[in-house]
Design a protein around this motif. Structure first.
Motif, PDB file in Angstrom:
ATOM      1  N   GLY A  10       0.957  -1.209   0.025  1.00  0.00           N
ATOM      2  CA  GLY A  10       0.132  -0.066  -0.019  1.00  0.00           C
ATOM      3  C   GLY A  10       0.819   1.284   0.038  1.00  0.00           C
ATOM      4  N   ARG A  11       2.158   1.294   0.736  1.00  0.00           N
ATOM      5  CA  ARG A  11       2.896   2.268   0.535  1.00  0.00           C
ATOM      6  C   ARG A  11       3.399   2.749  -0.742  1.00  0.00           C
ATOM      7  NH1 ARG A  11       4.711  -0.119   5.050  1.00  0.00           N
ATOM      8  NH2 ARG A  11       6.734  -0.667   4.089  1.00  0.00           N
ATOM      9  N   LEU A  12       3.310   1.846  -1.838  1.00  0.00           N
ATOM     10  CA  LEU A  12       3.690   2.076  -3.159  1.00  0.00           C
ATOM     11  C   LEU A  12       5.449   2.223  -3.189  1.00  0.00           C
ATOM     12  CD1 LEU A  12       0.928   4.220  -4.427  1.00  0.00           C
ATOM     13  CD2 LEU A  12       1.353   1.731  -4.815  1.00  0.00           C
ATOM     14  N   VAL A  13       6.114   1.767  -2.321  1.00  0.00           N
ATOM     15  CA  VAL A  13       7.377   1.956  -1.936  1.00  0.00           C
ATOM     16  C   VAL A  13       7.823   3.575  -2.152  1.00  0.00           C
ATOM     17  CG1 VAL A  13       9.666   1.254  -2.924  1.00  0.00           C
ATOM     18  CG2 VAL A  13       7.905  -0.139  -3.663  1.00  0.00           C
ATOM     19  N   LEU A  14       7.023   4.220  -1.723  1.00  0.00           N
ATOM     20  CA  LEU A  14       7.028   5.684  -1.432  1.00  0.00           C
ATOM     21  C   LEU A  14       8.069   6.266  -0.404  1.00  0.00           C
ATOM     22  CD1 LEU A  14       3.546   7.113  -2.458  1.00  0.00           C
ATOM     23  CD2 LEU A  14       5.673   7.380  -3.696  1.00  0.00           C
ATOM     24  N   GLU A  15       8.149   5.166   0.818  1.00  0.00           N
ATOM     25  CA  GLU A  15       8.766   5.598   1.878  1.00  0.00           C
ATOM     26  C   GLU A  15      10.390   5.986   1.500  1.00  0.00           C
ATOM     27  OE1 GLU A  15       8.978   1.033   1.877  1.00  0.00           O
ATOM     28  OE2 GLU A  15       7.513   2.705   1.459  1.00  0.00           O
ATOM     29  N   GLN A  16      10.855   5.376   0.711  1.00  0.00           N
ATOM     30  CA  GLN A  16      12.330   5.589   0.555  1.00  0.00           C
ATOM     31  C   GLN A  16      12.510   7.045  -0.215  1.00  0.00           C
ATOM     32  OE1 GLN A  16      15.132   4.099   1.782  1.00  0.00           O
ATOM     33  NE2 GLN A  16      13.428   2.893   2.740  1.00  0.00           N
ATOM     34  N   ALA A  17      11.632   7.186  -1.344  1.00  0.00           N
ATOM     35  CA  ALA A  17      11.587   8.608  -1.924  1.00  0.00           C
ATOM     36  C   ALA A  17      11.125   9.672  -1.020  1.00  0.00           C
ATOM     37  CB  ALA A  17      10.548   8.395  -3.063  1.00  0.00           C
ATOM     38  N   LEU A  18      10.349   9.323  -0.087  1.00  0.00           N
ATOM     39  CA  LEU A  18      10.019  10.283   0.560  1.00  0.00           C
ATOM     40  C   LEU A  18      11.014  10.826   1.716  1.00  0.00           C
ATOM     41  CD1 LEU A  18       7.538  11.995   1.906  1.00  0.00           C
ATOM     42  CD2 LEU A  18       7.057  10.097   3.567  1.00  0.00           C
ATOM     43  N   TRP A  19      11.711   9.815   1.919  1.00  0.00           N
ATOM     44  CA  TRP A  19      12.641   9.910   3.096  1.00  0.00           C
ATOM     45  C   TRP A  19      13.854  10.920   2.283  1.00  0.00           C
ATOM     46  CZ3 TRP A  19      18.053   8.109   2.562  1.00  0.00           C
ATOM     47  CH2 TRP A  19      18.729   8.388   3.605  1.00  0.00           C
ATOM     48  N   LYS A  40       1.744  14.529  -0.951  1.00  0.00           N
ATOM     49  CA  LYS A  40       1.495  13.732  -2.117  1.00  0.00           C
ATOM     50  C   LYS A  40       1.663  12.330  -1.975  1.00  0.00           C
ATOM     51  CE  LYS A  40       2.403  17.233  -5.463  1.00  0.00           C
ATOM     52  NZ  LYS A  40       3.159  17.866  -6.511  1.00  0.00           N
ATOM     53  N   ALA A  41       2.725  12.029  -1.033  1.00  0.00           N
ATOM     54  CA  ALA A  41       3.142  10.644  -0.563  1.00  0.00           C
ATOM     55  C   ALA A  41       1.767   9.938   0.342  1.00  0.00           C
ATOM     56  CB  ALA A  41       4.451  10.503   0.180  1.00  0.00           C
ATOM     57  N   VAL A  42       1.510  10.802   1.261  1.00  0.00           N
ATOM     58  CA  VAL A  42       0.267  10.308   2.042  1.00  0.00           C
ATOM     59  C   VAL A  42      -0.798  10.373   1.276  1.00  0.00           C
ATOM     60  CG1 VAL A  42      -1.232  11.354   3.873  1.00  0.00           C
ATOM     61  CG2 VAL A  42       1.212  11.525   4.099  1.00  0.00           C
ATOM     62  N   PHE A  43      -1.391  11.079   0.224  1.00  0.00           N
ATOM     63  CA  PHE A  43      -2.574  10.811  -0.474  1.00  0.00           C
ATOM     64  C   PHE A  43      -2.381   9.620  -1.176  1.00  0.00           C
ATOM     65  CE2 PHE A  43      -4.464  11.645  -4.624  1.00  0.00           C
ATOM     66  CZ  PHE A  43      -5.870  11.716  -4.264  1.00  0.00           C
ATOM     67  N   TRP A  44      -1.270   9.391  -2.013  1.00  0.00           N
ATOM     68  CA  TRP A  44      -0.997   8.184  -2.775  1.00  0.00           C
ATOM     69  C   TRP A  44      -1.179   6.888  -1.942  1.00  0.00           C
ATOM     70  CZ3 TRP A  44      -3.108   8.516  -7.267  1.00  0.00           C
ATOM     71  CH2 TRP A  44      -3.215   9.425  -7.918  1.00  0.00           C
ATOM     72  N   THR A  45      -0.447   6.926  -0.651  1.00  0.00           N
ATOM     73  CA  THR A  45      -0.583   5.794   0.056  1.00  0.00           C
ATOM     74  C   THR A  45      -1.927   5.527   0.529  1.00  0.00           C
ATOM     75  OG1 THR A  45       1.733   6.375   0.770  1.00  0.00           O
ATOM     76  CG2 THR A  45       0.509   4.839   2.233  1.00  0.00           C
ATOM     77  N   VAL A  95       4.565   3.813   8.866  1.00  0.00           N
ATOM     78  CA  VAL A  95       5.766   3.406   8.235  1.00  0.00           C
ATOM     79  C   VAL A  95       6.324   5.031   7.306  1.00  0.00           C
ATOM     80  CG1 VAL A  95       7.336   2.490   6.649  1.00  0.00           C
ATOM     81  CG2 VAL A  95       5.592   0.959   8.212  1.00  0.00           C
ATOM     82  N   LEU A  96       5.247   5.625   6.748  1.00  0.00           N
ATOM     83  CA  LEU A  96       5.760   6.677   5.789  1.00  0.00           C
ATOM     84  C   LEU A  96       5.847   7.885   6.929  1.00  0.00           C
ATOM     85  CD1 LEU A  96       5.304   6.844   2.819  1.00  0.00           C
ATOM     86  CD2 LEU A  96       3.129   8.297   3.308  1.00  0.00           C
ATOM     87  N   HIS A  97       5.349   8.155   7.926  1.00  0.00           N
ATOM     88  CA  HIS A  97       5.436   9.071   8.910  1.00  0.00           C
ATOM     89  C   HIS A  97       6.869   8.782   9.500  1.00  0.00           C
ATOM     90  CE1 HIS A  97       1.746  10.810   8.495  1.00  0.00           C
ATOM     91  NE2 HIS A  97       1.203   9.988   9.183  1.00  0.00           N
ATOM     92  N   ALA A  98       7.337   7.642   9.593  1.00  0.00           N
ATOM     93  CA  ALA A  98       8.478   7.458  10.349  1.00  0.00           C
ATOM     94  C   ALA A  98       9.735   7.788   9.492  1.00  0.00           C
ATOM     95  CB  ALA A  98       8.811   6.125  10.691  1.00  0.00           C
ATOM     96  N   HIS A  99       9.692   7.394   8.062  1.00  0.00           N
ATOM     97  CA  HIS A  99      10.526   7.743   7.178  1.00  0.00           C
ATOM     98  C   HIS A  99      10.698   9.561   6.991  1.00  0.00           C
ATOM     99  CE1 HIS A  99      10.777   3.520   6.317  1.00  0.00           C
ATOM    100  NE2 HIS A  99      11.824   3.647   5.660  1.00  0.00           N
ATOM    101  N   ALA A 100       9.445   9.953   6.971  1.00  0.00           N
ATOM    102  CA  ALA A 100       9.579  11.365   7.002  1.00  0.00           C
ATOM    103  C   ALA A 100      10.415  11.814   8.126  1.00  0.00           C
ATOM    104  CB  ALA A 100       8.048  12.136   6.874  1.00  0.00           C
TER     105      ALA A 100
END
Length: 190
Positions: A67-76, A97-102, A148-153
């Motif tokens: 569900g994260r679409l591998v966005l966490e690394q790009a977000l970081w 945008k990362a939160v929206f797409w996730t 996970v997304l917030h953690a990477h941010a």
């Protein structure tokens, strides 16, 4: 002889030692909270139901990864870059945008699997009672993806200890709080 005072006067070394100590404390806190969550779930549900819970939890963790679409690394990477450049408008834009797409991807995944839980259990897992457990647990998938997304941010903002708290401590603690709340209001599962 080693002059400890002069050795510790190095600012980068002090920062590294402080970060290591904070990291150790967070890791210990994570281990204790995860152990407490495991004990609470097993004592409340019993061995068989706890097995279904932990299997469902594992599946939801895997689903949150998709569900994260591998966005966490790009977000970081982008958060770290924009933070270093002090471009807070772009930082917020990338984060939003990362939160929206996730949320979109994980919500679609969640809905599909919620409606297909009975078929999935019938054709693949063949576990009695698992479809109901999975239907409830799959609803947490978008939230797990956001954790996970917030953690990477936070890592991109150089807040590593806060990131470790989000990744390792908050979820077990929330489950423990829900368990305590259940005891407070005397709720019993059907």
């Amino acid at each position: 002889m080693l002059n400890v005072k002069a050795y510790l006067s190095e600012p980068h070394l002090r920062e590294m030692i402080r970060g290591s100590v904070v990291g150790l404390v967070v890791k210990v806190l994570a281990a204790v909270s995860l152990f407490a969550m495991n004990v609470a779930v097993t004592r409340y549900l019993g061995a068989a139901q706890a097995g279904l819970f932990f299997f469902g939890f594992t599946l939801c963790t895997i689903l949150a990864t998709f569900g994260r679409l591998v966005l966490e690394q790009a977000l970081w990477r982008f958060v770290a870059t924009e933070f270093a450049n002090r471009a807070f408008g772009r930082l917020h834009s990338v984060y939003s945008k990362a939160v929206f797409w996730t949320m979109i991807a994980s919500a679609i995944l969640t809905l599909g699997l919620w409606f297909g839980a009975n078929l999935l259990n019938h054709w693949i897992f063949k576990l009695p009672g698992f479809a109901v457990v999975f239907k409830v647990m799959v609803l947490a998938t978008p939230l797990m993806a956001l954790f996970v997304l917030h953690a990477h941010a936070l890592q991109g903002l150089k807040q590593v200890s806060k990131s470790m708290l989000v990744l390792s401590v908050f979820l077990p603690v929330q489950l423990l709080l829900l368990q305590a709340l259940k005891h407070i209001i005397r709720w019993q599962p059907a």
